[in-house]
Design a protein around this motif. Structure first.
Motif, PDB file in Angstrom:
ATOM      1  N   CYS A 151      -2.068 -42.275  36.169  1.00 21.01           N
ATOM      2  CA  CYS A 151      -0.984 -42.515  35.835  1.00 21.01           C
ATOM      3  C   CYS A 151      -0.026 -40.755  36.329  1.00 21.01           C
ATOM      4  O   CYS A 151      -0.429 -40.289  35.722  1.00 21.01           O
ATOM      5  CB  CYS A 151       0.190 -42.537  34.554  1.00 21.01           C
ATOM      6  N   THR A 152       0.439 -40.558  37.207  1.00 23.34           N
ATOM      7  CA  THR A 152       0.743 -38.898  37.783  1.00 23.34           C
ATOM      8  C   THR A 152       1.602 -38.330  37.679  1.00 23.34           C
ATOM      9  O   THR A 152       2.209 -39.052  38.480  1.00 23.34           O
ATOM     10  CB  THR A 152      -0.700 -38.469  38.427  1.00 23.34           C
ATOM     11  N   GLY A 153       2.082 -36.970  36.954  1.00 23.50           N
ATOM     12  CA  GLY A 153       3.445 -36.772  37.236  1.00 23.50           C
ATOM     13  C   GLY A 153       4.340 -35.857  36.140  1.00 23.50           C
ATOM     14  O   GLY A 153       4.419 -36.809  34.742  1.00 23.50           O
ATOM     15  N   GLY A 154       4.674 -35.148  35.997  1.00 17.69           N
ATOM     16  CA  GLY A 154       5.253 -34.098  35.422  1.00 17.69           C
ATOM     17  C   GLY A 154       6.542 -34.779  34.425  1.00 17.69           C
ATOM     18  O   GLY A 154       7.402 -35.939  34.643  1.00 17.69           O
ATOM     19  N   GLY A 155       7.051 -33.605  33.791  1.00 20.00           N
ATOM     20  CA  GLY A 155       8.010 -33.807  33.499  1.00 20.00           C
ATOM     21  C   GLY A 155       9.376 -33.569  34.222  1.00 20.00           C
ATOM     22  O   GLY A 155      10.300 -32.454  34.515  1.00 20.00           O
ATOM     23  N   THR A 156      10.992 -34.430  34.438  1.00 23.99           N
ATOM     24  CA  THR A 156      10.952 -34.080  35.662  1.00 23.99           C
ATOM     25  C   THR A 156      13.329 -35.250  35.285  1.00 23.99           C
ATOM     26  O   THR A 156      13.441 -35.316  35.434  1.00 23.99           O
ATOM     27  CB  THR A 156      10.996 -34.908  36.861  1.00 23.99           C
ATOM     28  N   ALA A 157      13.321 -34.865  33.961  1.00 24.53           N
ATOM     29  CA  ALA A 157      14.780 -35.433  32.994  1.00 24.53           C
ATOM     30  C   ALA A 157      14.964 -34.507  32.425  1.00 24.53           C
ATOM     31  O   ALA A 157      14.409 -33.820  31.737  1.00 24.53           O
ATOM     32  CB  ALA A 157      14.254 -36.538  32.074  1.00 24.53           C
ATOM     33  N   SER A 158      15.933 -33.430  33.514  1.00 27.75           N
ATOM     34  CA  SER A 158      17.198 -33.530  33.085  1.00 27.75           C
ATOM     35  C   SER A 158      17.465 -32.376  31.460  1.00 27.75           C
ATOM     36  O   SER A 158      17.642 -31.676  30.583  1.00 27.75           O
ATOM     37  CB  SER A 158      17.838 -31.941  34.510  1.00 27.75           C
ATOM     38  N   GLY A 159      17.544 -34.092  31.120  1.00 28.95           N
ATOM     39  CA  GLY A 159      18.304 -34.039  29.944  1.00 28.95           C
ATOM     40  C   GLY A 159      17.133 -34.365  28.888  1.00 28.95           C
ATOM     41  O   GLY A 159      17.885 -34.540  27.482  1.00 28.95           O
ATOM     42  N   ASN A 160      15.683 -34.297  29.000  1.00 31.95           N
ATOM     43  CA  ASN A 160      14.570 -35.076  27.669  1.00 31.95           C
ATOM     44  C   ASN A 160      13.788 -34.122  27.901  1.00 31.95           C
ATOM     45  O   ASN A 160      13.155 -34.838  28.698  1.00 31.95           O
ATOM     46  CB  ASN A 160      15.034 -36.898  27.874  1.00 31.95           C
ATOM     47  N   ALA A 161      13.238 -32.896  27.228  1.00 30.25           N
ATOM     48  CA  ALA A 161      12.488 -32.407  27.888  1.00 30.25           C
ATOM     49  C   ALA A 161      10.782 -32.670  27.571  1.00 30.25           C
ATOM     50  O   ALA A 161       9.671 -32.202  27.288  1.00 30.25           O
ATOM     51  CB  ALA A 161      12.426 -30.902  27.043  1.00 30.25           C
ATOM     52  N   SER A 162      11.080 -33.948  26.938  1.00 32.02           N
ATOM     53  CA  SER A 162       9.747 -34.752  25.548  1.00 32.02           C
ATOM     54  C   SER A 162       9.282 -35.408  27.117  1.00 32.02           C
ATOM     55  O   SER A 162       8.554 -36.157  26.374  1.00 32.02           O
ATOM     56  CB  SER A 162       9.992 -35.168  24.930  1.00 32.02           C
ATOM     57  N   ALA A 163       9.915 -35.960  27.918  1.00 34.35           N
ATOM     58  CA  ALA A 163       9.807 -36.826  28.781  1.00 34.35           C
ATOM     59  C   ALA A 163       9.358 -36.998  30.098  1.00 34.35           C
ATOM     60  O   ALA A 163       9.365 -36.043  30.666  1.00 34.35           O
ATOM     61  CB  ALA A 163      10.684 -37.997  28.779  1.00 34.35           C
ATOM     62  N   THR A 164       7.511 -37.364  29.808  1.00 34.93           N
ATOM     63  CA  THR A 164       7.253 -37.285  31.000  1.00 34.93           C
ATOM     64  C   THR A 164       7.145 -38.873  32.122  1.00 34.93           C
ATOM     65  O   THR A 164       7.324 -39.820  32.136  1.00 34.93           O
ATOM     66  CB  THR A 164       5.714 -37.238  31.347  1.00 34.93           C
ATOM     67  N   GLU A 165       7.061 -38.585  33.896  1.00 37.29           N
ATOM     68  CA  GLU A 165       6.780 -39.333  34.222  1.00 37.29           C
ATOM     69  C   GLU A 165       5.254 -40.342  34.005  1.00 37.29           C
ATOM     70  O   GLU A 165       5.512 -41.702  34.039  1.00 37.29           O
ATOM     71  CB  GLU A 165       6.744 -39.200  35.935  1.00 37.29           C
ATOM     72  N   ALA A 166       4.348 -39.834  33.742  1.00 41.11           N
ATOM     73  CA  ALA A 166       2.497 -40.500  33.683  1.00 41.11           C
ATOM     74  C   ALA A 166       2.987 -40.647  32.132  1.00 41.11           C
ATOM     75  O   ALA A 166       3.009 -42.218  32.366  1.00 41.11           O
ATOM     76  CB  ALA A 166       2.056 -39.189  33.527  1.00 41.11           C
ATOM     77  N   GLY A 167       3.284 -40.817  31.107  1.00 40.33           N
ATOM     78  CA  GLY A 167       3.951 -41.184  29.682  1.00 40.33           C
ATOM     79  C   GLY A 167       4.243 -42.137  29.850  1.00 40.33           C
ATOM     80  O   GLY A 167       4.460 -43.168  29.529  1.00 40.33           O
ATOM     81  N   CYS A 168       5.775 -42.239  30.831  1.00 38.28           N
ATOM     82  CA  CYS A 168       6.632 -43.425  30.510  1.00 38.28           C
ATOM     83  C   CYS A 168       5.377 -44.225  31.618  1.00 38.28           C
ATOM     84  O   CYS A 168       5.943 -46.172  30.821  1.00 38.28           O
ATOM     85  CB  CYS A 168       7.943 -43.328  31.664  1.00 38.28           C
ATOM     86  N   MET A 169       5.235 -44.334  32.600  1.00 39.72           N
ATOM     87  CA  MET A 169       4.097 -45.019  33.647  1.00 39.72           C
ATOM     88  C   MET A 169       3.472 -45.706  32.471  1.00 39.72           C
ATOM     89  O   MET A 169       3.076 -47.300  32.840  1.00 39.72           O
ATOM     90  CB  MET A 169       3.755 -44.470  34.181  1.00 39.72           C
TER      91      MET A 169
END
Length: 297
Positions: free
Chosen positions: A148-166
């Protein structure tokens, strides 16, 4: 909202000014600027993005000039141009699930490309659709690893990452955690390729084959960039550590990535992050990116 664009680099600006008024009628002569390998590579990439096959003669001349400076670089970029053309004109995209015939071992890694998160850190519907393709493919190849690849792209949630959610989503839907690799630093598809390949080389040396999973309009770019990264980091051309062997896609109702956007991503892989970001902002409504200096680290 209109975005005020940054001024383009001199070489790129000169190339764009030479564009014909309508379509890709013909490519101008290559620049007579002072020679450097990096400048020739950038000109090679932007020529192909703008003119495609109409620039074949000009790009052959640029490759010869590059070969006189750096034969190894010329061989790599000649191969990347061939991969680029094939990805955009010959690639068969498989809807919904990976095709039959791939190795069902941990030599295969299914690379799931991320998509920008909502401001609160939740996944957008398009990313969920990509994960449905990943689930179907993971069930079909139960011994393959999944990146799963993708970093933090949530403007209002610095702890969320694409890969982590995936990863959480896949685990929640029955995928064994030990199959999942998390690359959560990347902000662009070029970084997806660079950072995922780095993670595989350092921690999963058994992986040799990659399958790209994304939306259908994103597949060609993913295949191109992971193949280009393998070529750029190989001991020599023909001895690449990874081969992109297949793909699976969610058939998106809309979406596209232009050849010029692909050029920006290839230039980013080549190391010129500043020019790459200027191209991204000029050709695509991309989420805000970190500074070129921090992205290059």
């Amino acid at each position: 909202m209109f975005r005020k664009l940054k001024p383009l680099p001199l070489l790129l600006l000169c190339l764009l000014l030479l564009l014909p008024a309508c379509g890709k009628a013909s490519a101008p002569a290559p620049s007579a600027a002072p020679e450097s390998a990096s400048a020739l590579i950038e000109e090679l990439v932007t020529f192909y993005a703008q003119y495609g096959d109409a620039a074949e003669e000009q790009n052959a001349a640029l490759l010869e000039r590059l070969r006189s400076l750096d034969p190894d670089a010329a061989a790599r970029w000649e191969k990347i141009l061939k991969i680029w053309k094939s990805a955009n004109t010959e690639l068969e995209i498989h809807p919904g699930v990976l095709p039959d015939g791939l190795p069902d071992t941990d030599e295969l890694c299914l690379v799931v490309l991320g998509f920008q998160l909502n401001p609160d850190g939740s996944m957008r519907p398009e990313l969920v659709e990509r994960l449905q393709v990943a689930l179907a493919s993971a069930e079909k190849y139960p011994n393959a690893l999944i990146a799963c690849t993708g970093g933090g792209t949530a403007s209002g949630n610095a702890s969320a990452t694409e890969a982590g959610c995936m990863a959480q989503y896949l685990i929640g839907h029955g995928v064994a955690p030990e199959r999942i690799l998390v690359e959560d630093r990347s902000q662009t598809t070029a970084q997806n390729a660079a950072f995922t390949c780095q993670l595989l080389a350092e921690q999963y040396p058994q992986v040799r084959q990659l399958a790209i999973l994304s939306s259908d309009y994103h597949i060609a770019t993913g295949v191109l960039l992971f193949s280009a990264q393998a070529t750029l980091t190989a001991e020599e051309v023909g001895k690449e550590r990874y081969t992109v062997v297949s793909n699976a896609a969610w058939p998106a109702p809309s979406g596209s990535l232009s050849p010029m956007f692909q050029a920006g991503a290839i230039i980013e892989l080549a190391g010129d992050v500043k020019t790459a970001y200027e191209i991204y902002y000029d050709t695509y409504d991309i989420h805000p990116l970190p500074s070129p200096e921090s992205a290059a680290k």
